[in-house]
Motif scaffolding. Structure first.
Motif, mmCIF file in Angstrom:
data_model
loop_
_atom_site.group_PDB
_atom_site.id
_atom_site.type_symbol
_atom_site.label_atom_id
_atom_site.label_comp_id
_atom_site.label_asym_id
_atom_site.label_seq_id
_atom_site.Cartn_x
_atom_site.Cartn_y
_atom_site.Cartn_z
ATOM 1 N N SER A 119 -3.217 19.994 2.142
ATOM 2 C CA SER A 119 -4.380 20.665 2.734
ATOM 3 C C SER A 119 -3.974 21.806 3.661
ATOM 4 C CB SER A 119 -5.228 19.659 3.515
ATOM 5 O OG SER A 119 -4.589 19.280 4.734
ATOM 6 N N GLY A 120 -2.748 21.735 4.196
ATOM 7 C CA GLY A 120 -2.303 22.751 5.136
ATOM 8 C C GLY A 120 -2.963 22.642 6.498
ATOM 9 N N ASP A 121 -3.667 21.554 6.738
ATOM 10 C CA ASP A 121 -4.375 21.341 8.005
ATOM 11 C C ASP A 121 -3.410 20.706 9.004
ATOM 12 O OD1 ASP A 121 -5.993 20.430 10.110
ATOM 13 O OD2 ASP A 121 -7.705 20.079 8.790
ATOM 14 N N LYS A 122 -2.817 21.532 9.834
ATOM 15 C CA LYS A 122 -1.799 21.036 10.765
ATOM 16 C C LYS A 122 -2.377 20.069 11.788
ATOM 17 C CE LYS A 122 1.427 24.909 10.399
ATOM 18 N NZ LYS A 122 2.432 24.071 9.726
ATOM 19 N N GLN A 123 -3.619 20.296 12.184
ATOM 20 C CA GLN A 123 -4.243 19.395 13.152
ATOM 21 C C GLN A 123 -4.427 18.002 12.548
ATOM 22 O OE1 GLN A 123 -7.925 20.863 14.767
ATOM 23 N NE2 GLN A 123 -8.269 19.070 16.069
ATOM 24 N N ILE A 177 -6.203 21.637 -3.704
ATOM 25 C CA ILE A 177 -5.427 20.558 -3.095
ATOM 26 C C ILE A 177 -5.165 19.446 -4.103
ATOM 27 C CG2 ILE A 177 -5.456 18.748 -1.334
ATOM 28 C CD1 ILE A 177 -7.142 20.700 0.386
ATOM 29 N N MET A 178 -6.204 19.061 -4.839
ATOM 30 C CA MET A 178 -6.056 17.967 -5.792
ATOM 31 C C MET A 178 -5.126 18.324 -6.939
ATOM 32 S SD MET A 178 -7.292 15.190 -4.867
ATOM 33 C CE MET A 178 -6.941 14.434 -6.457
ATOM 34 N N PRO A 206 0.808 -1.229 0.000
ATOM 35 C CA PRO A 206 0.000 0.000 0.000
ATOM 36 C C PRO A 206 0.841 1.278 0.000
ATOM 37 C CG PRO A 206 0.041 -0.951 2.190
ATOM 38 C CD PRO A 206 0.774 -1.917 1.309
ATOM 39 N N PHE A 207 2.034 1.210 -0.571
ATOM 40 C CA PHE A 207 2.946 2.355 -0.522
ATOM 41 C C PHE A 207 2.438 3.529 -1.354
ATOM 42 C CE2 PHE A 207 6.654 4.854 -1.751
ATOM 43 C CZ PHE A 207 7.336 4.982 -0.552
ATOM 44 N N PHE A 208 2.066 3.269 -2.599
ATOM 45 C CA PHE A 208 1.674 4.363 -3.488
ATOM 46 C C PHE A 208 0.461 5.117 -2.937
ATOM 47 C CE2 PHE A 208 -0.286 6.392 -7.109
ATOM 48 C CZ PHE A 208 0.784 6.875 -7.836
ATOM 49 N N ALA A 209 -0.576 4.375 -2.555
ATOM 50 C CA ALA A 209 -1.785 5.014 -2.058
ATOM 51 C C ALA A 209 -1.537 5.762 -0.751
ATOM 52 C CB ALA A 209 -2.881 3.971 -1.862
ATOM 53 N N THR A 210 -0.730 5.166 0.115
ATOM 54 C CA THR A 210 -0.492 5.765 1.436
ATOM 55 C C THR A 210 0.401 6.993 1.351
ATOM 56 O OG1 THR A 210 -0.735 3.612 2.538
ATOM 57 C CG2 THR A 210 0.423 5.330 3.748
ATOM 58 N N VAL A 211 1.524 6.861 0.658
ATOM 59 C CA VAL A 211 2.561 7.898 0.670
ATOM 60 C C VAL A 211 2.356 8.954 -0.402
ATOM 61 C CG1 VAL A 211 5.042 8.294 0.469
ATOM 62 C CG2 VAL A 211 4.198 6.286 1.697
ATOM 63 N N LEU A 212 1.974 8.528 -1.618
ATOM 64 C CA LEU A 212 1.855 9.474 -2.735
ATOM 65 C C LEU A 212 0.485 10.134 -2.811
ATOM 66 C CD1 LEU A 212 3.933 10.252 -4.987
ATOM 67 C CD2 LEU A 212 4.566 8.250 -3.655
ATOM 68 N N LEU A 213 -0.541 9.463 -2.300
ATOM 69 C CA LEU A 213 -1.882 10.020 -2.416
ATOM 70 C C LEU A 213 -2.379 10.586 -1.078
ATOM 71 C CD1 LEU A 213 -3.535 7.340 -4.743
ATOM 72 C CD2 LEU A 213 -2.617 9.582 -5.361
ATOM 73 N N ALA A 214 -2.580 9.721 -0.100
ATOM 74 C CA ALA A 214 -3.174 10.180 1.158
ATOM 75 C C ALA A 214 -2.269 11.151 1.917
ATOM 76 C CB ALA A 214 -3.515 8.981 2.034
ATOM 77 N N ALA A 215 -1.013 10.779 2.114
ATOM 78 C CA ALA A 215 -0.105 11.647 2.881
ATOM 79 C C ALA A 215 0.089 12.989 2.190
ATOM 80 C CB ALA A 215 1.240 10.955 3.088
ATOM 81 N N GLN A 216 0.230 12.957 0.865
ATOM 82 C CA GLN A 216 0.422 14.215 0.146
ATOM 83 C C GLN A 216 -0.838 15.069 0.162
ATOM 84 O OE1 GLN A 216 3.273 15.429 -0.895
ATOM 85 N NE2 GLN A 216 4.303 13.569 -0.181
ATOM 86 N N ALA A 217 -2.010 14.435 0.173
ATOM 87 C CA ALA A 217 -3.251 15.200 0.291
ATOM 88 C C ALA A 217 -3.335 15.898 1.647
ATOM 89 C CB ALA A 217 -4.453 14.279 0.086
ATOM 90 N N LEU A 218 -2.935 15.186 2.696
ATOM 91 C CA LEU A 218 -2.933 15.797 4.026
ATOM 92 C C LEU A 218 -1.974 16.980 4.079
ATOM 93 C CD1 LEU A 218 -2.974 12.538 6.186
ATOM 94 C CD2 LEU A 218 -4.785 14.276 6.147
ATOM 95 N N LEU A 219 -0.785 16.801 3.535
ATOM 96 C CA LEU A 219 0.205 17.885 3.545
ATOM 97 C C LEU A 219 -0.259 19.071 2.705
ATOM 98 C CD1 LEU A 219 3.457 15.738 3.249
ATOM 99 C CD2 LEU A 219 2.787 17.137 5.214
#
Length: 371
Positions: free
Chosen positions: A101-105, A225-226, A86-99
């Motif tokens: 977003s600028g949502d520090k919380q 974001i997208m 699950p590397f691509f989905a976790t690191v390239l998609l979800a984690a990058q979406a969180l970053l």
């Protein structure tokens, strides 16, 4: 943080050694037919021994703070080995979406567990039409009256959607496309695996029926974001494609040296030489394009969006060319289920179509160029 050339070579060597040990063809074929389509023990080793999930996550969130250049090295090796994880989905998609977003919380809540490998995640954007354009999203999110949100809709082609612990969902509010975090065990969420061309990359169809969700970022910011996430993910995918294309070239060249016809290696025939030479040109160009885009990303260059679109188009073409020519060089055996050539062809085709296909990513390139 940026690694120098020696550190990049050491990283590549370590990841390749790990892939050769943990992702040989036999393991890939076994995982293709299993559920989940990855080995949790191998994923834990990748996280604990090599710290791969946290490589490009900022240090403040438990990662190592490297950039897309280092991530590209890892993805090239994963693409070369058809690594099922699950590397691509976790690191390239979800984690990058969180970053993005600028949502520090939200980042402080989710990224440390992602970086450690304890949490796998994915991004759910496309629906029945398969488009990753947030403007095409019809899933809806409404306030629940208690300060939270609920999401209704259906998502398709969600990478690792049946196994991800955390799902970042793009849904529409009155303000426009918006990101929401949904937990795997949320009430009203169901997931079913999709049968796709490439069994090495698991995809799922999600149904969300008034599922509790947490707002990520600000309302209506999903489009912005997208755009950022697709640029980064396209470069990561390009690196993976370049690694797969390089492997197809190596396999073809090796076979051309040992396969004999009419008393001589087939690699001595002009037609086979031309095929291998054309593959080499495509592979070298793909590697150059993906690595340059990664470098521009890490430098925050204004040219990055254009470079990302170029890398996506270039590497998609190169991988498809290399995968098809690999089958041709191998001849009859290359067309069989028992040979690995079809695995790379399926990955090449599915990767080419992942974010919308040639028409969409060429349109994205024109858009990035302002045309």
């Amino acid at each position: 943080m940026t690694a120098d050339e020696n550190e990049l070579r050491e990283l590549r060597s370590s990841v390749r050694e790990f892939m050769e040990a943990k992702s040989p063809e036999e393991a890939v074929r076994k995982l293709m037919e299993s559920e989940p389509r990855f080995d949790p023990a191998v994923w834990s080793q990748a996280a604990d021994q090599l710290r791969l999930p946290g490589l490009a996550i900022p240090e403040e969130y438990g990662g190592d703070g490297f950039g897309l250049v280092e991530l590209g090295v890892v993805l090239e090796e994963m693409g070369r080995a058809l690594f099922c994880a699950p590397f691509f989905a976790t690191v390239l998609l979800a984690a990058q979406a969180l970053l993005a977003s600028g949502d520090k919380q939200a980042c402080a809540r989710f990224l440390p567990d992602i970086a450690s490998g304890r949490t796998t995640a994915t991004l759910a954007v496309a629906e029945d039409h398969g488009s990753w354009d947030p403007a095409m999203v019809s899933a809806r999110a409404v306030p629940d009256g208690d300060g939270g949100w609920t999401v209704r809709g259906r998502k398709c082609f969600v990478i690792d959607g049946t196994t991800a612990d955390l799902i970042i969902v793009v849904a529409r509010t009155v303000a426009g496309p918006t990101l929401f975090a949904v937990q795997r065990d949320a009430v009203g969420l169901s997931a079913e695996p999709m049968e796709t061309l490439d069994a090495t990359r698991a995809m799922a169809r999600l149904t969300l029926d008034a599922v509790p969700a947490t707002l990520v970022g600000s309302e209506g910011a999903g489009g912005r974001i997208m755009a950022r996430v697709l640029d980064i993910a396209s470069v990561g995918l390009a690196a993976e494609q370049a690694g797969g294309a390089r492997r197809c070239l190596e396999t073809s060249a090796d076979y051309a040296r040992v396969r004999h016809q009419f008393g001589r290696p087939i690699g001595s025939f002009q037609a086979v030489k031309h095929k291998c030479a054309d593959m080499l040109v495509q592979v070298e160009l793909a590697e150059a394009a993906s690595r340059e885009a990664a470098r521009l990303a890490d430098e925050n260059s204004p040219d990055f969006p254009v470079a990302a679109a170029v890398a996506h188009a270039c590497c998609s073409r190169a991988y498809m060319t290399a995968a098809m020519e690999n089958i041709q060089v191998h001849g009859g055996i290359g067309f069989t289920w028992e040979h690995s050539a079809h695995l790379y062809f399926r990955r090449a085709k599915s990767s080419q179509l992942l974010f919308g296909g040639p028409a969409v990513y060429h349109e994205r390139l024109l858009d990035r160029l302002g045309i």
